[in-house]
Design an enzyme around this catalytic site. Structure first.
Site, mmCIF file in Angstrom:
data_model
loop_
_atom_site.group_PDB
_atom_site.id
_atom_site.type_symbol
_atom_site.label_atom_id
_atom_site.label_comp_id
_atom_site.label_asym_id
_atom_site.label_seq_id
_atom_site.Cartn_x
_atom_site.Cartn_y
_atom_site.Cartn_z
ATOM 1 N N GLY A 77 8.410 33.705 14.448
ATOM 2 C CA GLY A 77 8.684 33.516 13.135
ATOM 3 C C GLY A 77 9.636 34.333 12.300
ATOM 4 N N GLU A 98 14.837 44.454 14.694
ATOM 5 C CA GLU A 98 14.156 43.853 15.934
ATOM 6 C C GLU A 98 14.923 44.775 16.885
ATOM 7 O OE1 GLU A 98 12.570 43.133 19.025
ATOM 8 O OE2 GLU A 98 11.802 41.859 17.191
ATOM 9 N N GLN A 134 7.669 32.509 24.771
ATOM 10 C CA GLN A 134 6.632 33.060 25.559
ATOM 11 C C GLN A 134 5.605 31.671 25.890
ATOM 12 O OE1 GLN A 134 4.623 36.484 23.721
ATOM 13 N NE2 GLN A 134 6.426 37.100 22.966
ATOM 14 N N CYS A 174 -2.384 32.512 21.574
ATOM 15 C CA CYS A 174 -2.253 31.499 22.391
ATOM 16 C C CYS A 174 -3.667 31.369 23.301
ATOM 17 C CB CYS A 174 -1.425 31.366 23.463
ATOM 18 S SG CYS A 174 -1.135 29.798 24.305
ATOM 19 N N LYS A 233 -3.682 31.731 16.808
ATOM 20 C CA LYS A 233 -2.397 32.258 16.960
ATOM 21 C C LYS A 233 -1.423 31.724 17.938
ATOM 22 C CE LYS A 233 -4.192 36.701 15.342
ATOM 23 N NZ LYS A 233 -3.746 36.639 13.849
ATOM 24 N N THR A 234 -0.622 30.709 17.595
ATOM 25 C CA THR A 234 0.403 30.136 18.331
ATOM 26 C C THR A 234 1.626 29.880 17.922
ATOM 27 O OG1 THR A 234 -0.151 27.846 17.633
ATOM 28 C CG2 THR A 234 -1.721 28.653 19.264
ATOM 29 N N ALA A 235 2.561 29.346 18.539
ATOM 30 C CA ALA A 235 3.884 29.361 18.178
ATOM 31 C C ALA A 235 3.987 27.794 17.363
ATOM 32 C CB ALA A 235 4.921 28.924 19.247
ATOM 33 N N ALA A 236 3.141 27.201 17.608
ATOM 34 C CA ALA A 236 2.893 25.941 16.562
ATOM 35 C C ALA A 236 2.442 26.344 15.310
ATOM 36 C CB ALA A 236 1.806 24.867 17.507
ATOM 37 N N CYS A 252 -2.551 23.744 20.594
ATOM 38 C CA CYS A 252 -2.666 24.579 22.000
ATOM 39 C C CYS A 252 -2.494 23.424 23.072
ATOM 40 C CB CYS A 252 -3.848 25.182 22.132
ATOM 41 S SG CYS A 252 -4.033 25.947 23.622
#
Length: 448
Positions: free
Chosen positions: A48, A69, A77, A198, A343-346, A378
């Site tokens: 994000g 960061e 991941q 995920c 909660k995913t990268a997508a 997912c």
């Protein structure tokens, strides 16, 4: 041309079309004295944080953006499922942080320790190295915290044979080793009683393990057990029905409402609580134990931020606009936000275009206008060559991209997961040029 090939061609076309914000980077490791101020501060250099920084790097002036960061390496991941199964290496999943941040921003290589929205300030560092960074606008993208220590016996048990986890770069390589070392007995896979990132990953490695053991002639001597704290196998029935068929056809034992509370590495046992019977514990012996850790909000948000978290500790945002409900110049993206979606990268991909437009509006004195529908995805890998590509919205309704039944196991969807999605991530998303597959969903709509 197949949908997969068409999408891959479009990815390469788009990566050439859009200007890259990732030229040669020369980040300074020096820290200036005193306070600094930026138009936009992003906390977090994950999916994000990087994608939002890349978007705004194209519209704001040089050095207008700071990304806070501390890590040297950025990991993709979602690839760790494949790393644990021996299909990718850990090195394949990581790149230097300096290579994925826009060259025009300032990288504050430190840890954020406090957020003071009333003063438009983020504190970094501790003690004599502490300093304040001021912002006009703030995006919080710190992700979610792994909490192995909440399970008695962990993380110490990772030093013993057979205990592994795909959720950490420290332990993911132990998964393949545990599969190779397996001879006979129980292979146990867990899902914790907390929010997770995920949510499909705990059972992806279950199915990969099943195929690995079959290929190596060990499956007859193995009992595969999936103990999940949930009351369902998967939260969306459209895909859960297919997954139940998978576990039944492969003779996998599934126990619902079971939560791992202790690992005893000396006698190789795992203790689970029965969430429907208070005080009841069950002890299961293991030859292999794959742990999905409890997860929760970082202390930065939960304890060290004025008026930022909700009651649970996640960033309290409007689920449609992604704007903080009390601080209009603060937004959040990804796992740290209290969005009621997986909660995913997508999900991050679906969120970043919304956030960019809405925050740009706020910067220009306008109201947020775009609404996030909760899109998430997912890719439920069910082995070494098949995948169920789950896509759905806030309401748990399928929101599928392709003109096929994505609830079925397909090789094409496995290749999407293994080969296409990493290309999208590195070449489009982290460069600010990917907002999810909605345009392709419209493209394929006439064929559904």
């Amino acid at each position: 041309m197949s949908c997969q090939k068409l999408l891959l061609c479009e990815v390469h076309s788009l990566s050439r079309k859009f200007p890259s914000v990732q030229n040669i980077r020369k980040f300074s490791s020096k820290r200036s004295n005193g306070n600094r101020r930026f138009k936009l501060v992003v906390i977090g250099g994950g999916a994000g944080g990087c994608s939002i920084a890349a978007k705004f790097a194209k519209t704001l002036g040089p050095k207008s953006i700071a990304v806070i960061e501390p890590s040297d390496v950025h990991y993709y991941q979602p690839m760790w499922t494949l790393v644990g199964g021996g299909m990718k290496s850990l090195a394949d999943s990581g790149r230097p942080m300096s290579s994925v941040l826009p060259s025009s921003i300032e990288w504050v290589k430190d840890k954020a320790t406090e957020i003071k929205p009333s003063k438009h300030t983020v504190v970094v560092g501790t003690g004599s190295s502490k300093q304040e960074i001021q912002y006009d606008y703030l995006v919080i993208a710190v992700g979610i915290q792994l909490q192995y220590e909440k399970i008695k016996g962990l993380p110490q048990a990772f030093n013993s044979p057979g205990v592994c986890s795909n959720y950490s770069s420290l332990y993911v390589n132990k998964t393949l080793q545990a599969l190779k070392d397996f001879n006979k007995g129980n292979a146990v896979f867990t899902f914790p009683n907390t929010p997770v990132k995920c949510a499909g990953a705990p059972q992806k490695i279950l199915y990969i393990a099943d195929q690995f053991l079959r290929k190596n002639g060990k499956r007859d001597n193995a009992k595969l057990i999936y103990n999940t704290s949930l009351g369902v196998l998967f939260g969306v029935k459209h895909y859960a029905d297919s997954l139940w068929n998978v576990v039944k056809s492969r003779d996998i034992s599934v126990n619902l409402r079971r939560n791992l509370v202790e690992v005893n590495a000396r006698d190789k046992t795992a203790i689970f609580e029965d969430l429907d019977n208070a005080g009841k514990l069950e002890t299961v012996s293991y030859e292999m134990l794959h742990v999905t850790p409890p997860m929760g909000a970082y202390d930065l948000i939960k304890k060290n931020s004025e008026d930022i978290p909700d009651a649970v500790g996640f960033v309290d945002v409007n689920k449609g606009t992604l704007q903080h409900v009390r601080h209009p110049n603060v937004f959040a993206i990804g796992d740290c936000a209290n969005l009621p979606t997986a909660k995913t990268a997508a999900a991050v991909a679906g969120e970043n275009g919304i956030l960019f437009r809405n925050l740009t509006n706020v910067m220009n004195g306008k109201e947020p206008e775009l609404i996030y529908d909760g899109y998430t995805s997912c890719p439920l890998v069910t082995g070494y060559d098949k995948c169920i590509l789950a896509e759905f919205d806030y309401n748990g309704q399928p929101l599928e991209t392709f003109p096929i039944d994505q609830s079925k196991e397909r090789r094409s969807m496995f290749l999407m997961k293994k080969d296409v999605m990493p290309e999208i991530y590195w070449n489009l998303m982290l460069k600010g040029n990917w907002n999810g597959p909605a345009p392709f969903r419209k493209l394929f709509a006439p064929f559904k």
